[in-house]
Design an enzyme around this catalytic site. Structure first.
Site, short mmCIF file in Angstrom:
data_model
loop_
_atom_site.label_atom_id
_atom_site.label_comp_id
_atom_site.label_asym_id
_atom_site.label_seq_id
_atom_site.Cartn_x
_atom_site.Cartn_y
_atom_site.Cartn_z
N CYS A 239 -65.30 59.93 8.73
CA CYS A 239 -65.39 60.15 7.28
C CYS A 239 -64.12 60.88 6.85
O CYS A 239 -64.17 62.02 6.37
CB CYS A 239 -66.63 60.95 6.92
N ALA A 240 -62.99 60.23 7.00
CA ALA A 240 -61.69 60.90 6.88
C ALA A 240 -61.38 61.35 5.45
O ALA A 240 -60.64 62.31 5.25
CB ALA A 240 -60.58 59.99 7.39
N GLY A 244 -57.61 65.59 5.15
CA GLY A 244 -57.33 66.99 5.47
C GLY A 244 -57.54 67.33 6.93
O GLY A 244 -56.67 67.92 7.59
N LYS A 245 -58.70 66.96 7.45
CA LYS A 245 -58.98 67.27 8.86
C LYS A 245 -58.21 66.34 9.79
O LYS A 245 -57.84 66.74 10.89
CB LYS A 245 -60.49 67.21 9.11
N ASP A 263 -62.83 55.70 6.44
CA ASP A 263 -63.82 56.15 5.46
C ASP A 263 -64.39 54.93 4.76
O ASP A 263 -63.64 54.01 4.41
CB ASP A 263 -63.20 57.11 4.44
N ASP A 307 -67.46 64.19 9.29
CA ASP A 307 -67.46 65.16 8.19
C ASP A 307 -68.28 64.53 7.08
O ASP A 307 -67.75 63.90 6.17
CB ASP A 307 -66.02 65.44 7.75
N CYS A 360 -69.89 70.50 4.52
CA CYS A 360 -69.55 71.69 3.72
C CYS A 360 -70.80 72.12 2.95
O CYS A 360 -70.75 72.40 1.76
CB CYS A 360 -68.37 71.44 2.79
#
Length: 430
Positions: A239-240, A244-245, A263, A307, A360
């Site tokens: 889930c790019a 950022g990650k 993604d 993510d 998050c």
């Protein structure tokens, strides 16, 4: 514009948000376009007030006995910005662009700074229907956690070690008063603005354009480090999003191995291309939906990073309007999406590899519950201890995360001085 005019403008923006159900960012942008006379400092101050209202909405409404846009703006200026009642009265009398003078009822409300009898969700500035969930996750500390989510966030940067180092970045950004970001290996923190002051805008900086750093919260950097990528590995970022990650993992791997960035949402993935060019990351291959397939990666990845899309409750400091838009229906839909994504991502982990689950979110329903439900449905994965990786990376640091099971990790503004993130790692046994 003086403060009075800025308060009136914030009231208008808040009314637009409420009446038209607009995100705060869009309402503020629309107001700016229709009020060209307002300078950048004015727009920043108005935005600060709008966001501070949204961060502290429930406690301000309780104090004011009213939740109109005017009451919320007045209460925030008094109780969060610490402007005195007398200064407000004088300001309103002298500024023709200020709101109407205070009523007697408003003056009384602006002198009642007492939340002792308020319910917990009011004190914590969280939606009433989420109080039970916060209590389940944080026990007696849930009010403290809610209050920490109601503060202004700093601006965190990740030094791109493929191109720069801490000395270079802190030197060129010295006027922003950079500090070491908590816990991170390569993080720099710029303090949050106060009251009407503008926050640090580093995107126009030459150092940013050269790829020396990325804007990334310390919490996001930490969970990237907890993935514990090794040089030469094959990693799928399932889930790019904007990358950022992905970029953080690339730097940690020193441009070795291969990161496969995917993604399902083409729009979320779009920014990754320019970011990759700017960063100098050469070990990343992007898989756009409908253009490429992941089939050849099945069962071959050393690590798969999920993510997952979530409620975003961990980043309410930055998107406080999302706190009040979240519904039980939306949360339920996210949970189903997370479960589907975990199952889909697991097929790419090779035997002996690792499945890293990140959100998050600060809600158990999206975090621990998802991990345990997944493990109940498979006999090829087991929960490993992320706490051991934490000890390897950060030892007995002064800031320590939450851990409900001594395996998974939850970062929060109150405990680790970061945005809220959840991290768990599962190993494939066969």
């Amino acid at each position: 514009m003086r403060l009075g005019g800025r308060i009136q403008a914030a009231i208008e923006v808040l009314e637009t948000i409420e009446n038209h159900h607009q995100p705060a960012s869009i309402a503020l942008a629309d107001w700016g376009r229709s009020h060209r006379f307002a300078g950048s400092a004015d727009r920043a101050a108005i935005g600060n007030l709008v966001y501070d209202v949204l961060r502290n909405r429930s406690s301000i409404a309780w104090r004011m006995g009213n939740e109109t846009a005017r009451a919320l703006a007045l209460g925030t200026v008094k109780y969060i910005w610490d402007e005195s009642l007398e200064d407000l009265k004088q300001l309103f009398a002298e500024d023709k662009f200020a709101p109407d003078q205070l009523s007697e009822v408003e003056e009384q409300a602006l002198q009642q700074d007492d939340l002792s009898d308020a319910p917990g969700w009011i004190k914590a500035n969280i939606p009433e229907w989420l109080e039970e969930a916060f209590q389940a996750n944080f026990d007696e500390a849930y009010i403290e956690e809610g209050l920490a989510l109601s503060t202004r966030p700093p601006t965190d940067l990740r030094i791109n070690t493929l191109k720069a180092n801490a000395a270079k970045v802190t030197k060129v950004l010295a006027r922003f008063k950079p500090q070491q970001a908590p816990l991170t290996q390569n993080g720099v923190r710029l303090p949050a603005s106060e009251k009407q002051a503008r926050g640090a805008n580093v995107l126009p900086e030459a150092a940013y354009q050269k790829g020396w750093f990325e804007v990334q919260d310390a919490g996001s950097q930490i969970v990237s480090e907890l993935v514990f990528p090794q040089k030469g590995e094959q990693i799928l970022d399932f889930c790019a999003g904007g990358g950022g990650k992905t970029l953080a993992l690339s730097a940690l791997m020193e441009n070795t191995g291969q990161i496969h960035a995917y993604d399902a949402n083409r729009e979320r993935l779009a920014p990754i291309y320019d970011r990759l060019k700017r960063s100098g990351a050469r070990n990343v291959q992007v898989y756009a939906p409908q253009e490429s397939t992941l089939e050849t990666l099945t069962g071959k990845m050393d690590r798969v990073v999920v993510d997952a899309p979530c409620s975003g409750s961990g980043v309410w400091r930055r998107r406080p309007d999302a706190k009040w838009r979240l519904s039980e229906k939306a949360l339920s839909e996210r949970q189903q999406e997370q479960a589907d994504i975990l199952r889909a991502a697991a097929q790419f982990v090779k035997p002996g590899g690792y499945l890293c689950y990140i959100t998050c979110s600060l809600l158990v329903e999206e975090n621990e519950n998802q991990v345990y439900a997944f493990l109940e449905q498979t006999d090829t994965f087991e929960l490993l201890s992320a706490s051991e990786v934490w000890q390897d990376l950060y030892g007995d640091a002064a800031l320590q995360p939450w851990s409900s099971d001594e395996c998974s990790i939850t970062l929060t503004p109150a405990t680790t001085q970061t945005d809220g993130f959840f991290f768990a790692v599962m190993g494939r046994t066969s």
